[in-house]
Structures are given as C-alpha cells and as structure tokens.
Enzyme design. Structure first.
Site, PDB file in Angstrom:
ATOM      1  N   HIS A  55      -9.983   2.179  -0.082  1.00  0.00           N
ATOM      2  CA  HIS A  55      -9.977   1.044   0.816  1.00  0.00           C
ATOM      3  C   HIS A  55     -11.752   1.369   2.004  1.00  0.00           C
ATOM      4  CE1 HIS A  55      -8.315  -2.484   3.299  1.00  0.00           C
ATOM      5  NE2 HIS A  55      -7.121  -1.836   2.588  1.00  0.00           N
ATOM      6  N   HIS A 102       0.679  -1.091  -0.089  1.00  0.00           N
ATOM      7  CA  HIS A 102      -0.252  -0.191   0.103  1.00  0.00           C
ATOM      8  C   HIS A 102       0.934   1.260   0.046  1.00  0.00           C
ATOM      9  CE1 HIS A 102      -3.175  -2.494  -0.500  1.00  0.00           C
ATOM     10  NE2 HIS A 102      -4.127  -2.201   1.593  1.00  0.00           N
ATOM     11  N   GLU A 152     -11.493  -3.684  -3.519  1.00  0.00           N
ATOM     12  CA  GLU A 152     -11.226  -2.338  -3.362  1.00  0.00           C
ATOM     13  C   GLU A 152     -10.568  -2.524  -5.318  1.00  0.00           C
ATOM     14  OE1 GLU A 152      -6.958  -3.095  -1.339  1.00  0.00           O
ATOM     15  OE2 GLU A 152      -8.763  -4.495  -0.516  1.00  0.00           O
TER      16      GLU A 152
END
Ligand code: NAG
Ligand code: NAG
Ligand code: NAG
Ligand code: NAG
Length: 367
Positions: free
Chosen positions: A200, A125, A333
């Site tokens: 997210h 991420h 996502e």
C-alpha cells in the site's frame, strides 16, 4: 533525526504494542516482546529505500529526477512510532485479506466466519490489527551490493482477526537492478483461508508533500473494472467495460482529467481487472510526472489493481512535518478483487494447505 531519538520512539511504540496485544493472546504478547522493531535501508547508488518490520512497511523510496535532484516519492512518517497510530496504511503490507469484505463475514467449506467490522459494517484491510499493524521477523537483510534485499516473515495465528487457520507469510523487498524495486510475497496456509495481500505505498513522483497528483499522467492496462457501491465501496458483483466512463485510463490521461464525471465519490478508489487469473507478470500501470520527469511502471501477477487517489487523506502530518491532504498521492494496490470471498464470479482467493499463494510486483522507475 538522530538515531537515539529514533530508538526511543520505537521503545514507546513497542510499549503501546505490548499493551494492545494483552487483550489478544498471551502467547502472542510473549512472542511480540522478544521482537525488536527497526528501520532497514537498502541502497544501490543514489537509489535507496527504507523498510521497517513494523507492518513490513516501506517507509521511503529515494531516487533522482531528470536534473539529478533526489526526492522521497512515498508518503509516510519519520518514525516507526507514528506508524503504530497511523490510519492511512502508508507503505504497509496489507493482509490477511486486503480491501473490503462485505458484512465482515464469509462462508467457506460450509462454515461461516465473522471478522472485525472496521469500515462501517465491513471489514477493511484485514481488520483492526491486520498485517500492517503487527511486528514481522527480519529473516535476511543485505543492505548494499548488487542485490540489496530484506525478507520479512509473519506467522498469523489460527483465528487472528477472525480468519480460519494459521498462515505463514513472507515478503521480500529487493532493489533488483538500478531503479527497479521488486516486492515478492508468498503465503502458505494450515487450513483453507482467503488470502489477499497488497502493498500500500502512496506514490507522489514529484516528491512526498509536493501537493496533488491530479496533474500526473496515469495509464492503466485494464479495459474492465468492478463497479462498487458509492457509499461502502463494496463491489456490486458486476464486471463492466471502462470504455466511455471516467474510469478509462487505457490511454495515458491526467488523473484529474475526468474526475468530475465520477458519481457520488470524491476520486478513484476502484478495482481494475488486469489479469485473467493466470499468474505471470504483466504490465499494470504507468505514471508520469511532467514537472520532474520521473516515471513509474508497475508490473504484477494479480487479477486486479485498486487505483486509489488518496480521497480520504486529510491533514495527516507526515515526514518532516509536511501535512498531506486529499490527492496528495496515488496508490496502485495490485491484488485480487475486493470482497471476492462473497462473489463466486470473481477469481478465488482461497488458499488450501499444500498450495502456495504468490504475489509479485515490480516497480520500474525512470527520470
Ligand atoms: C499514539 O496514541 C497513543 C494513545 O492515544 C498516544 O498515547 C501516543 O502518544 C501516540 N503516539 C504517537 C507517536 O503519536
Ligand atoms: C450497517 O447495517 C445496518 C443493518 O443492516 C444498517 O442499518 C446500517 O445502515 C449499516 N451501516 C452502514 C455504515 O452501512
Ligand atoms: C517464500 O519466500 C521465502 C523468502 O523468499 C522463501 O524462503 C520461502 O521458501 C518461500 N516459500 C514458498 C512456499 O515458496
Ligand atoms: C500540468 O501538467 C502540464 C503538462 O504536463 C503542465 O503544462 C501544467 O502546467 C501542469 N499544471 C499544473 C497546475 O501543475
């Protein structure tokens, strides 16, 4: 919570931010100090959301159920200050590259780039301080009327978290019609770089804190997925059919129905192939909650969707003091494939100067 207490917590959060950025770059710290962090509401009748420019984070989504009862259907915290320390990425805008990059390194145009390894040996991420952990600039905010929206902007500097070249990023959250939320992202690069943004949100259509999502019905419009190593969740590089596996959600099924058949993992944290690389909006997923009648349909234009059942969530104190546990939400996502920079057979995530990265998501709620 009274707004003055809210503001105080934001000030506390900001002092933490300024401290952390000292070790990065002086000019970044100076820029950050001029920014303020706030909470911005968008409202259309009884449908409303809250967004903070800390991480371009979606803090709440409130809508009715079939009996007219309002609930907040995303997990998160009451105050921005708690997002600063949070590790779950609740509602965050993830970048520069969402998901995993194996060995926290990749090679582009003959040059090897090393990233922060914040997930074992891999980058996850965007690294330690990805786009969900920085202050964004509010460009525009229209709180009400026909088309409430907020546009946020972030300038990612050359070398940030190890990525090549500066990147200009915009995200717009909009209540585009009644019970429809759109999230539109774009990015332009100053030098060739991978870009894979993801939104997210952790959804629980029964209402955040209302227990597990294992009994919600999910349909994923994907007939293939990218199998991954059970320990690191890095794709093997294969693209496999879901038919005959516990990953098959082509027909609506309860989330928990086939979970026991998963090998070596506690739940779904899996990239499904939803597109062929062409960028038009297509239906990605449907979620239905039997108890409240709330439904969600997601449309997006990305090659993949990471379906995550919050397997790693454990004892996180969220809004109103509610404690969130495993399977307390599900994430959809949309994005490129994980570790695409190290898999030439996956759709490319490289954005070059002159190109525009775009990513559109549309959430259609029903009840
Ligand atoms: C965040 O973490 C720092 C350092 O551990 C701590 O001092 C601070 O109180 C935490 N903030 C919140 C809101 O939990
Ligand atoms: C990281 O890589 C080293 C060296 O290859 C290996 O020994 C170690 O097990 C890896 N760690 C994880 C968490 O995968
Ligand atoms: C990106 O989105 C912002 C906000 O909508 C817009 O102002 C900007 O022109 C877009 N950039 C590109 C290159 O399309
Ligand atoms: C699961 O959902 C079904 C129908 O949607 C319902 O009959 C059942 O009671 C639910 N079970 C639990 C544990 O909520």
């Amino acid at each position: 919570m009274p707004r003055d207490l809210h503001q105080l917590l934001i000030v506390l959060a900001l002092s933490h931010v300024a401290f952390c950025l000292c070790s990065a770059r002086n000019n970044v710290m100076a820029a950050a100090e001029k920014q303020t962090v706030g909470v911005y509401e968008l409202r259309k009748g009884d449908f409303s959301i809250e967004v903070t420019n800390w991480g371009a984070t979606l803090m709440s989504v409130i809508l009715p159920d079939s009996k007219g009862n309002l609930a907040d259907v995303v997990l998160g915290y009451d105050t921005v200050a708690e997002y600063v320390n949070g590790t779950a990425y609740f509602g965050g805008l993830i970048g520069r590259v969402a998901n995993r990059i194996a060995g926290a390194r990749f090679t582009l145009d003959g040059e090897t780039y090393r990233l922060y390894a914040n997930d074992g040996n891999n980058s996850l991420h965007g690294g330690h301080r990805g786009f969900s952990k920085v202050i964004w600039t509010v460009k525009d905010h229209v709180a009400g009327g026909d088309n409430p929206y907020i546009t946020l902007y972030y300038h990612s500097f050359d070398g940030e978290q190890g990525f090549p070249g500066a990147l200009d990023v915009h995200v717009t959250y909009q209540l585009s019609s009644r019970y429809v939320l759109s999230v539109r992202m774009n990015a332009t690069a100053h030098k060739a770089t991978p870009v894979n943004l993801a939104h997210h949100a952790y959804w629980n259509l029964r209402g955040h804190g209302h227990g597990s999502i294992l009994n919600e019905t999910v349909q994923l419009f994907a007939s293939r997925y990218t199998p991954a190593d059970a320990a690191t969740l890095v794709p093997t590089g294969a693209v496999a059919p879901v038919a005959g596996t516990p990953y098959d959600f082509r027909a609506p099924a309860r989330v928990g129905a086939r979970m026991a058949g998963l090998r070596g993992v506690a739940g779904y944290d899996t990239n499904y192939v939803v597109g062929d690389g062409s960028s038009f909006l297509r239906r990605v997923a449907r979620v239905q909650d039997g108890a409240t009648g709330r439904g969600l349909e997601l449309w997006a234009d990305q090659p993949g969707v990471q379906f995550y059942t919050a397997n790693g969530l454990a004892g996180v104190k969220g809004k109103g003091g509610v404690v969130y546990g495993r399977y307390g939400a599900l994430c959809l996502e949309t994005q490129g494939f994980p570790d695409a920079v190290n898999h030439p057979n996956f759709p490319s995530q490289i954005v070059r100067p002159g190109q525009v990265y775009r990513h559109d998501m549309v959430f259609k709620f029903s009840f």
